[in-house]
Design a protein around this motif. Structure first.
Motif, PDB file in Angstrom:
ATOM      1  N   THR A 165       4.894 -48.225  -9.410  1.00 29.30           N
ATOM      2  CA  THR A 165       5.715 -48.085 -10.619  1.00 29.30           C
ATOM      3  C   THR A 165       4.865 -47.560 -11.777  1.00 29.30           C
ATOM      4  O   THR A 165       5.328 -46.745 -12.573  1.00 29.30           O
ATOM      5  CB  THR A 165       6.311 -49.443 -11.015  1.00 29.30           C
ATOM      6  OG1 THR A 165       6.852 -50.039  -9.861  1.00 29.30           O
ATOM      7  CG2 THR A 165       7.376 -49.278 -12.064  1.00 29.30           C
ATOM      8  N   ARG A 220       5.248 -38.847 -15.832  1.00 25.69           N
ATOM      9  CA  ARG A 220       5.934 -38.079 -16.855  1.00 25.69           C
ATOM     10  C   ARG A 220       4.975 -37.563 -17.926  1.00 25.69           C
ATOM     11  O   ARG A 220       5.035 -36.408 -18.337  1.00 25.69           O
ATOM     12  CB  ARG A 220       6.988 -38.957 -17.500  1.00 25.69           C
ATOM     13  CG  ARG A 220       7.759 -38.204 -18.519  1.00 25.69           C
ATOM     14  CD  ARG A 220       9.012 -38.912 -18.861  1.00 25.69           C
ATOM     15  NE  ARG A 220       9.645 -38.177 -19.922  1.00 25.69           N
ATOM     16  CZ  ARG A 220      10.824 -38.453 -20.399  1.00 25.69           C
ATOM     17  NH1 ARG A 220      11.504 -39.448 -19.879  1.00 25.69           N
ATOM     18  NH2 ARG A 220      11.331 -37.747 -21.360  1.00 25.69           N
ATOM     19  N   ASN A 221       4.058 -38.445 -18.341  1.00 34.80           N
ATOM     20  CA  ASN A 221       3.087 -38.013 -19.335  1.00 34.80           C
ATOM     21  C   ASN A 221       2.115 -36.991 -18.761  1.00 34.80           C
ATOM     22  O   ASN A 221       1.656 -36.095 -19.453  1.00 34.80           O
ATOM     23  CB  ASN A 221       2.311 -39.217 -19.872  1.00 34.80           C
ATOM     24  CG  ASN A 221       3.174 -40.088 -20.748  1.00 34.80           C
ATOM     25  OD1 ASN A 221       3.621 -39.669 -21.794  1.00 34.80           O
ATOM     26  ND2 ASN A 221       3.458 -41.292 -20.281  1.00 34.80           N
ATOM     27  N   LYS A 273       6.485 -44.275 -13.011  1.00 35.86           N
ATOM     28  CA  LYS A 273       7.247 -44.410 -14.243  1.00 35.86           C
ATOM     29  C   LYS A 273       6.397 -44.117 -15.482  1.00 35.86           C
ATOM     30  O   LYS A 273       6.845 -43.476 -16.414  1.00 35.86           O
ATOM     31  CB  LYS A 273       7.824 -45.822 -14.324  1.00 35.86           C
ATOM     32  CG  LYS A 273       8.788 -46.016 -15.478  1.00 35.86           C
ATOM     33  CD  LYS A 273       9.471 -47.365 -15.404  1.00 35.86           C
ATOM     34  CE  LYS A 273      10.274 -47.608 -16.673  1.00 35.86           C
ATOM     35  NZ  LYS A 273      10.808 -48.968 -16.739  1.00 35.86           N
ATOM     36  N   HIS A 274       5.157 -44.619 -15.473  1.00 37.42           N
ATOM     37  CA  HIS A 274       4.367 -44.513 -16.699  1.00 37.42           C
ATOM     38  C   HIS A 274       3.440 -43.299 -16.732  1.00 37.42           C
ATOM     39  O   HIS A 274       3.264 -42.689 -17.765  1.00 37.42           O
ATOM     40  CB  HIS A 274       3.563 -45.790 -16.912  1.00 37.42           C
ATOM     41  CG  HIS A 274       4.401 -46.939 -17.356  1.00 37.42           C
ATOM     42  ND1 HIS A 274       4.598 -47.248 -18.676  1.00 37.42           N
ATOM     43  CD2 HIS A 274       5.123 -47.822 -16.654  1.00 37.42           C
ATOM     44  CE1 HIS A 274       5.404 -48.289 -18.768  1.00 37.42           C
ATOM     45  NE2 HIS A 274       5.736 -48.659 -17.553  1.00 37.42           N
ATOM     46  N   ALA A 275       2.827 -42.993 -15.601  1.00 36.46           N
ATOM     47  CA  ALA A 275       1.819 -41.933 -15.626  1.00 36.46           C
ATOM     48  C   ALA A 275       2.431 -40.552 -15.427  1.00 36.46           C
ATOM     49  O   ALA A 275       2.158 -39.624 -16.172  1.00 36.46           O
ATOM     50  CB  ALA A 275       0.758 -42.202 -14.569  1.00 36.46           C
ATOM     51  N   ARG A 298      -3.106 -49.157 -18.968  1.00 31.19           N
ATOM     52  CA  ARG A 298      -3.631 -50.527 -18.872  1.00 31.19           C
ATOM     53  C   ARG A 298      -2.517 -51.516 -19.216  1.00 31.19           C
ATOM     54  O   ARG A 298      -2.327 -52.514 -18.523  1.00 31.19           O
ATOM     55  CB  ARG A 298      -4.799 -50.677 -19.852  1.00 31.19           C
ATOM     56  CG  ARG A 298      -5.427 -52.058 -19.799  1.00 31.19           C
ATOM     57  CD  ARG A 298      -6.527 -52.191 -20.830  1.00 31.19           C
ATOM     58  NE  ARG A 298      -5.991 -52.142 -22.185  1.00 31.19           N
ATOM     59  CZ  ARG A 298      -6.737 -52.123 -23.276  1.00 31.19           C
ATOM     60  NH1 ARG A 298      -8.046 -52.104 -23.174  1.00 31.19           N
ATOM     61  NH2 ARG A 298      -6.191 -52.084 -24.460  1.00 31.19           N
ATOM     62  N   THR A 299      -1.767 -51.228 -20.287  1.00 24.56           N
ATOM     63  CA  THR A 299      -0.659 -52.104 -20.649  1.00 24.56           C
ATOM     64  C   THR A 299       0.281 -52.280 -19.464  1.00 24.56           C
ATOM     65  O   THR A 299       0.689 -53.396 -19.147  1.00 24.56           O
ATOM     66  CB  THR A 299       0.141 -51.514 -21.828  1.00 24.56           C
ATOM     67  OG1 THR A 299      -0.767 -51.156 -22.847  1.00 24.56           O
ATOM     68  CG2 THR A 299       1.137 -52.503 -22.367  1.00 24.56           C
ATOM     69  N   PRO A 321      -4.653 -46.183 -22.819  1.00 26.05           N
ATOM     70  CA  PRO A 321      -4.381 -47.617 -22.934  1.00 26.05           C
ATOM     71  C   PRO A 321      -2.996 -48.025 -22.435  1.00 26.05           C
ATOM     72  O   PRO A 321      -2.824 -49.142 -21.964  1.00 26.05           O
ATOM     73  CB  PRO A 321      -4.506 -47.884 -24.433  1.00 26.05           C
ATOM     74  CG  PRO A 321      -5.369 -46.806 -24.949  1.00 26.05           C
ATOM     75  CD  PRO A 321      -5.107 -45.612 -24.082  1.00 26.05           C
ATOM     76  N   TYR A 322      -2.018 -47.152 -22.532  1.00 25.56           N
ATOM     77  CA  TYR A 322      -0.680 -47.586 -22.106  1.00 25.56           C
ATOM     78  C   TYR A 322      -0.596 -47.789 -20.601  1.00 25.56           C
ATOM     79  O   TYR A 322       0.278 -48.509 -20.125  1.00 25.56           O
ATOM     80  CB  TYR A 322       0.439 -46.681 -22.631  1.00 25.56           C
ATOM     81  CG  TYR A 322       0.331 -45.217 -22.277  1.00 25.56           C
ATOM     82  CD1 TYR A 322       0.693 -44.760 -21.017  1.00 25.56           C
ATOM     83  CD2 TYR A 322      -0.091 -44.289 -23.217  1.00 25.56           C
ATOM     84  CE1 TYR A 322       0.615 -43.409 -20.713  1.00 25.56           C
ATOM     85  CE2 TYR A 322      -0.179 -42.946 -22.919  1.00 25.56           C
ATOM     86  CZ  TYR A 322       0.178 -42.518 -21.662  1.00 25.56           C
ATOM     87  OH  TYR A 322       0.103 -41.188 -21.353  1.00 25.56           O
ATOM     88  N   ILE A 324      -0.267 -51.895 -16.266  1.00 26.71           N
ATOM     89  CA  ILE A 324      -0.864 -52.669 -15.170  1.00 26.71           C
ATOM     90  C   ILE A 324      -0.897 -54.145 -15.530  1.00 26.71           C
ATOM     91  O   ILE A 324      -0.538 -55.008 -14.728  1.00 26.71           O
ATOM     92  CB  ILE A 324      -2.292 -52.167 -14.862  1.00 26.71           C
ATOM     93  CG1 ILE A 324      -2.234 -50.741 -14.295  1.00 26.71           C
ATOM     94  CG2 ILE A 324      -3.003 -53.086 -13.868  1.00 26.71           C
ATOM     95  CD1 ILE A 324      -3.581 -50.107 -14.108  1.00 26.71           C
ATOM     96  N   LEU A 325      -1.289 -54.438 -16.767  1.00 32.19           N
ATOM     97  CA  LEU A 325      -1.393 -55.836 -17.178  1.00 32.19           C
ATOM     98  C   LEU A 325      -0.037 -56.475 -17.456  1.00 32.19           C
ATOM     99  O   LEU A 325       0.048 -57.649 -17.745  1.00 32.19           O
ATOM    100  CB  LEU A 325      -2.316 -55.960 -18.400  1.00 32.19           C
ATOM    101  CG  LEU A 325      -3.776 -55.566 -18.133  1.00 32.19           C
ATOM    102  CD1 LEU A 325      -4.651 -55.878 -19.318  1.00 32.19           C
ATOM    103  CD2 LEU A 325      -4.323 -56.263 -16.892  1.00 32.19           C
ATOM    104  N   LYS A 326       1.014 -55.675 -17.390  1.00 27.63           N
ATOM    105  CA  LYS A 326       2.361 -56.248 -17.435  1.00 27.63           C
ATOM    106  C   LYS A 326       2.708 -56.807 -16.077  1.00 27.63           C
ATOM    107  O   LYS A 326       3.738 -57.437 -15.893  1.00 27.63           O
ATOM    108  CB  LYS A 326       3.371 -55.138 -17.715  1.00 27.63           C
ATOM    109  CG  LYS A 326       3.822 -54.982 -19.119  1.00 27.63           C
ATOM    110  CD  LYS A 326       4.915 -53.917 -19.097  1.00 27.63           C
ATOM    111  CE  LYS A 326       4.999 -53.175 -20.379  1.00 27.63           C
ATOM    112  NZ  LYS A 326       5.950 -52.052 -20.279  1.00 27.63           N
ATOM    113  N   GLY A 327       1.910 -56.479 -15.091  1.00 23.99           N
ATOM    114  CA  GLY A 327       2.174 -56.945 -13.736  1.00 23.99           C
ATOM    115  C   GLY A 327       3.045 -55.994 -12.942  1.00 23.99           C
ATOM    116  O   GLY A 327       3.668 -56.397 -11.964  1.00 23.99           O
ATOM    117  N   LEU A 328       3.101 -54.727 -13.333  1.00 22.86           N
ATOM    118  CA  LEU A 328       3.916 -53.786 -12.571  1.00 22.86           C
ATOM    119  C   LEU A 328       3.167 -53.373 -11.301  1.00 22.86           C
ATOM    120  O   LEU A 328       1.946 -53.288 -11.301  1.00 22.86           O
ATOM    121  CB  LEU A 328       4.188 -52.528 -13.396  1.00 22.86           C
ATOM    122  CG  LEU A 328       4.868 -52.724 -14.735  1.00 22.86           C
ATOM    123  CD1 LEU A 328       5.126 -51.377 -15.377  1.00 22.86           C
ATOM    124  CD2 LEU A 328       6.174 -53.474 -14.576  1.00 22.86           C
TER     125      LEU A 328
END
Lengths: 696, 337
Positions: free
Chosen positions: B248, B256-257, B252-254, B237-238, B234-235, B240-244
């Motif tokens: 990025t 590292r995890n 930034k989000h994928a 999705r968060t 879900p994060y 993407i829906l932040k408009g990044l």
């Protein structure tokens, strides 16, 4: 209305929207035809059971339907622009800045390996020309707006380091940062405790007022919708079946599905003796198996063949109302009377005491091997999960244990079932102290007498065993029947009792719906003819109509077997409905205990008062006194000395509360309150629930 | 943290001790004894008996193991270097110093003179391979995991699994057939000699290529799996829906995890590349650690095998320690509990 469609006041307009998913079995029309118009500053609630397409609509507004989903007809226009014709670039400019979203599970919606600060700041950095410092300052400001304690510090923390309620505040702050004109909230409080939920709901209402944001609030909880929204739409199987203002929908309900939803939810005024819940029969039909005509037809008691199963049924305005619309052909012929039936049942005499708990405590030992702890010689800590619990349960009664997460209710269930053993005190059950006996050492008779129904039916049924095997094994193991044929008969009997066809005995859990699985779990628990059943949040994972059916079932089966039911729950409306007695727990201790109607009227323990004030009530005519708890629940590792509730108590007296543990006071109506405030003073408070007229 | 590292270091020492003892006792069960192995096949029985006596090989296993440890720690002189034996074994460092692994009967040299240069050679080979495998598999794993089921994903997955399933000796033979026999571009051996004929780089290409082909598919699949999983979270999705922008979201989000799970697998490639490259080294007669270990073991050179075991265990355990510490840094949920 139609000629104003480009009015500046319209933020979102959805016209005849059709959303489909394309899968191996073909096109699945998740939402066949959906229209909605939201004005600026308005708050609109979308309700319905799971699988009705509420979230799909929200995702479609964001134009985020995954690789196999798509808008097949109709259009969504946001501030006059058609979303479906926008480029990826244009969409990105709108997402997160003009339209923002708050999600159901805050923990999973936040990236676990980035600090909260960096997750907040990027919203501003991508949507505005702003320096990192300015962005950080704005984020801190926003965190302060969502009442986050110590916002500067929170910026540097990771999501797992703050509580669930705080995580949701971060998600809300993230959504509000760029001051969106439309905020989508998808079950934003479902994962939260009731007192936290109440503060989050207040927060959303405050922010909306402050920023004049339009809200689309998706929830299955009608009580929350009443608190937050101006208008409501009821969705069923992908279509809007009724919409109107709160008053119209709640007081002049027209659609049989809406009635059905209301009849499913327990109201505070009535308990199981006064009224029976009326579940909606059947299940939501799958999108590719919708019947012709009215999709609610197969479940509707007003269904008329030849009328309801023909062609497309349009949504029409009710009488002269501009706002109230309903999709039902027989709306003028239906005269629904809310069920009051099955009442008149007199509360049964108290049977003998089945369970007698005396000063039971459960401590967990924790060893802290950090250097500081070793130096101080304090390597051992005790988590007091249950502390001096005292109460008893009579045969045939339902006792509810309520409290927020971390209050020790599940530990208590574990001690009773022998998964953990009591540290102190005694639990007399059928003449034996079962407190110190772990389940491995309990004899079969004892295990058989004390059974459990769990929260999540998916996790508790073995996926590779058939229903019949699962129930039959209990019967065989407990020596109720030994002969194979007789076991089979008894399994059939149990399925009958939980109102499932006998043919289900050959099915595997994956072939059952959530409600059916929970029925199997009930059948399994009662198959050994237990004298007590512990139900740990048995209905909180279920939809309202299924929930109603399972509650009814538990009541009926309990009556039939004269079993004692220990009902653990956080949902006070359900508890009020089902239980004869209520035990309120906070941080491992019993704060208040007594007959359920007494708990719901003064004198209240200050904690109970706050809990009751937080319950969402699906009735616009009832006003609740507003009491909100400050701060977070203290850690069980380090509970407050004196009264456990002293750190958050709205009626905190002073030193005495911090220093001395209060005595149990017994009120005139026979219920116990653990508080320093004298009973007379506690009795003086107004009731939490009032009708609107009475309040004015 | 300090307590944690200290505990792990103690465990590491213990592991090495146990491993060395196991190897020591295993060598007991191989035919022939140290005396006959040291003297070689042409020695007479009388010579062997004298040496047997002098080395006190009749003592119980534990005593001899203790003596070996004593030599290693520099507590007692290496008995093989005793001039009385007339073996002419001479270590320029002397016969008694810390880290004295003894005298190799196979190479007729002090172990320290053979072991470290060989290990150095292997480190060069493994280092180059590792330096290619990791970035390559990260890029390919992330690219294919980013959009599960896309054409890129499918082709990369099939290529990866095919390459991984070809054993090293087979791919080495194929590559030699192509680049050496048909094209004649590269040398068939990498013995690190005759640099005038084939440059150092040209000798390294084939062994590195074999290792990369064998290992990269495996690591890339691990990265891909983890990436696929993270992309459904879900994060994401968060984000993407932040408009990044998509880039990025990935970087930034994928990323590292997605690296948390394969991190351990990547680190495990280090011990594999150092001690597990026997086949590659043998095919190309590369003078490395693996080849040396194989030769000593088949000769029965107990001192050499012992020393090599210790080094191998050390590498394995210390990569794990490194992995645990690194893990704490990339996964904040572990760091703070």
């Amino acid at each position: 209305m139609t000629d104003q469609s480009h009015d500046d006041d319209i933020v979102l307009e959805i016209e005849n929207l059709g959303i489909s998913y394309f899968t191996r079995i073909g096109e699945i029309p998740a939402v066949p035809d959906f229209s909605l118009r939201l004005k600026r500053g308005e708050s609109y609630g979308l309700v319905g059971e799971s699988g009705c397409g509420k979230s799909t609509v929200a995702m479609a507004i964001m134009n985020y339907l995954g690789s196999n989903g798509g808008i097949v007809n109709g259009r969504i226009s946001f501030e006059g622009r058609d979303m479906s014709t926008m480029s990826e670039e244009e969409l990105r400019e709108i997402r997160g800045s003009k339209i923002a979203m708050v999600y159901q599970e805050p923990m999973s919606a936040l990236n676990p390996s980035l600090t909260i600060g960096s997750q907040l700041k990027e919203v501003l950095e991508f949507h505005e020309e702003i320096s990192s410092q300015d962005a950080a300052a704005r984020c801190v400001e926003m965190l302060r707006d969502v009442n986050m304690p110590d916002p500067e510090n929170v910026m540097n923390r990771y999501p797992h380091q703050i509580s669930g309620g705080q995580q949701q505040r971060v998600v809300i702050a993230m959504a509000m940062l760029s001051n969106p004109s439309l905020l989508l909230l998808d079950e934003p409080t479902t994962a939260l405790d009731v007192t936290v939920e109440a503060t989050v709901i207040d927060l959303i209402a405050d922010l909306r007022k402050k920023y004049n944001t339009t809200l689309l609030y998706i929830s299955h909880n009608l009580g929350l919708i009443v608190k937050v929204c101006d208008r409501v739409g009821v969705m069923y199987s992908g279509s809007m079946v009724e919409e109107g203002t709160i008053d119209e929908l709640f007081k002049q309900t027209k659609h049989p599905y809406t009635f059905g939803l209301f009849d499913c939810i327990p109201t505070l005024g009535a308990d199981k003796h006064a009224r029976k819940l009326e579940p909606i029969p059947g299940q939501v039909s799958l999108p590719h198996e919708r019947p012709p005509g009215c999709s609610f037809g197969p479940r509707c008691k007003y269904f008329k063949p030849g009328i309801c199963d023909q062609g497309h049924i349009p949504i029409e305005h009710v009488d002269t109302s501009e706002t109230h619309r309903v999709r039902c052909l027989r709306v003028d012929e239906i005269d629904h009377v809310a069920s009051t039936g099955a009442g008149g049942e007199v509360a049964r005499d108290e049977g003998e005491v089945v369970l007698d708990i005396q000063s039971m405590s459960k401590f967990y030992e924790i060893t802290d091997m950090s250097l500081a702890a070793i130096m101080k010689g304090e390597t051992r800590h005790y988590v007091k999960a249950n502390e001096h619990l005292n109460f008893n349960a009579n045969r045939g009664r339902t006792i509810a244990i309520v409290g927020e997460s971390g209050c020790g209710k599940s530990t208590f269930a574990k001690v009773l079932t022998g998964l953990e053993t009591a540290t102190e005190g005694s639990i007399m059950f059928q003449g034996t102290d079962i407190g110190p006996i772990p389940v491995q050492k309990r004899d079969q008779k004892m295990i058989r007498a004390l059974q459990m129904v769990f929260q999540n039916p998916d996790g508790t049924l073995n996926p590779s065993h058939s229903v019949g095997y699962c129930i039959g094994r209990v019967i065989k193991k407990f020596g109720i029947e030994t002969d194979a044929a007789k076991i089979r008969d008894r399994v059939g009997e149990m399925l009958d009792i939980v109102r499932l066809p006998k043919a289900f005995s050959t099915r595997k859990p994956r072939q059952l719906s959530g409600g059916q699985k929970q029925r199997i779990a009930v059948a399994r628990a009662f198959a050994g003819n237990p004298s007590m059943v512990i139900a740990d949040e048995p209905v909180s994972a279920l939809d309202v109509s299924v929930q109603a059916a399972v509650i009814n079932l538990l009541n009926d089966v309990q009556k039939q077997y004269n079993t004692t039911l220990l009902f653990i729950s956080h949902d006070l409306s359900v508890v009020r409905f089902i239980s004869d007695e209520i035990v309120v727990m906070y941080l491992g201790q019993i704060m208040e205990a007594g007959a359920s109607d007494k708990i719901f009227s003064p004198p209240y323990h200050p904690y109970t008062e706050a809990l009751l004030s937080a319950v969402p009530i699906a009735d616009p005519d009832i006003v609740q006194k507003r009491i909100r708890l400050e701060g977070e629940m203290p850690s069980v590792m380090d509970p407050p000395t004196g009264c456990r509730f002293s750190t958050r108590c709205p009626r905190y007296l002073g030193k005495i509360c911090d220093e001395k543990e209060p005595e149990n006071q017994v009120s005139a109506d026979g219920h116990i309150i653990k508080c320093h405030i004298p009973l007379a003073e506690l009795s003086e408070v107004e009731p939490i629930f009032n009708t609107k007229e009475a309040a004015e | 943290m300090a307590v944690f590292v200290l505990k792990r270091l103690l465990m590491m020492a213990l592991t090495m001790l146990v491993a060395s003892f196991l190897v020591f006792s295993l060598m007991e069960f191989t035919p022939g004894n140290v005396a006959s192995k040291t003297l070689g096949p042409y020695a007479t029985q009388a010579q062997k008996d004298i040496l047997y006596e002098k080395l006190q090989l009749g003592d119980p296993l534990f005593v001899r193991y203790g003596r070996w440890l004593g030599v290693l720690a520099g507590g007692i002189p290496d008995p093989l270097q005793d001039p009385e034996l007339g073996l002419d074994f001479e270590d320029p460092r002397g016969d008694q110093y810390f880290g004295n692994f003894g005298y190799s009967s196979k190479y007729k040299l002090p172990v320290n003179d053979v072991l470290w240069p060989r290990l150095g050679n292997t480190l060069i080979l493994a280092g180059i391979a590792f330096g290619i495998i990791v970035p390559l598999s990260l890029v390919f794993g992330v690219l294919s995991g980013m959009r599960e089921g896309s054409l890129l994903d499918r082709s990369l997955s099939y290529t990866g699994i095919t390459l991984t399933s070809i054993p090293e000796f087979a791919s080495a033979v194929f590559l030699i057939a192509i680049f050496v026999l048909s094209l004649g571009w590269l040398p068939g051996t990498a013995n690190m000699q005759n640099f005038e004929d084939w440059s150092w780089a040209s000798q390294m290409i084939l062994p590195v290529m074999v290792l990369v082909l064998y290992d990269f598919g495996y690591v890339a699949r691990m990265v891909r799996g983890s990436m696929v999983e993270v992309m459904t979270r879900p994060y994401i999705r968060t984000a993407i829906l932040k408009g990044l922008p998509y880039k990025t979201v990935i970087m930034k989000h994928a990323l590292r995890n997605a690296l948390i799970a394969p991190f351990t697998v990547i680190l495990l490639q280090i011990p594999f590349l150092i001690t597990g490259v026997v086949v590659t080294e043998t095919v190309f007669s590369y003078p490395g650690f693996g080849k040396m270990l194989l030769e000593s073991a088949s000769f029965g050179d107990i001192t050499m095998v012992e020393a090599a075991t210790l080094v191998a265990v050390f590498i394995a355990v210390s990569t794990q320690l490194l992995g645990d510490i690194g893990y704490m840094y990339i996964n904040p949920r572990i760091r703070f509990t």
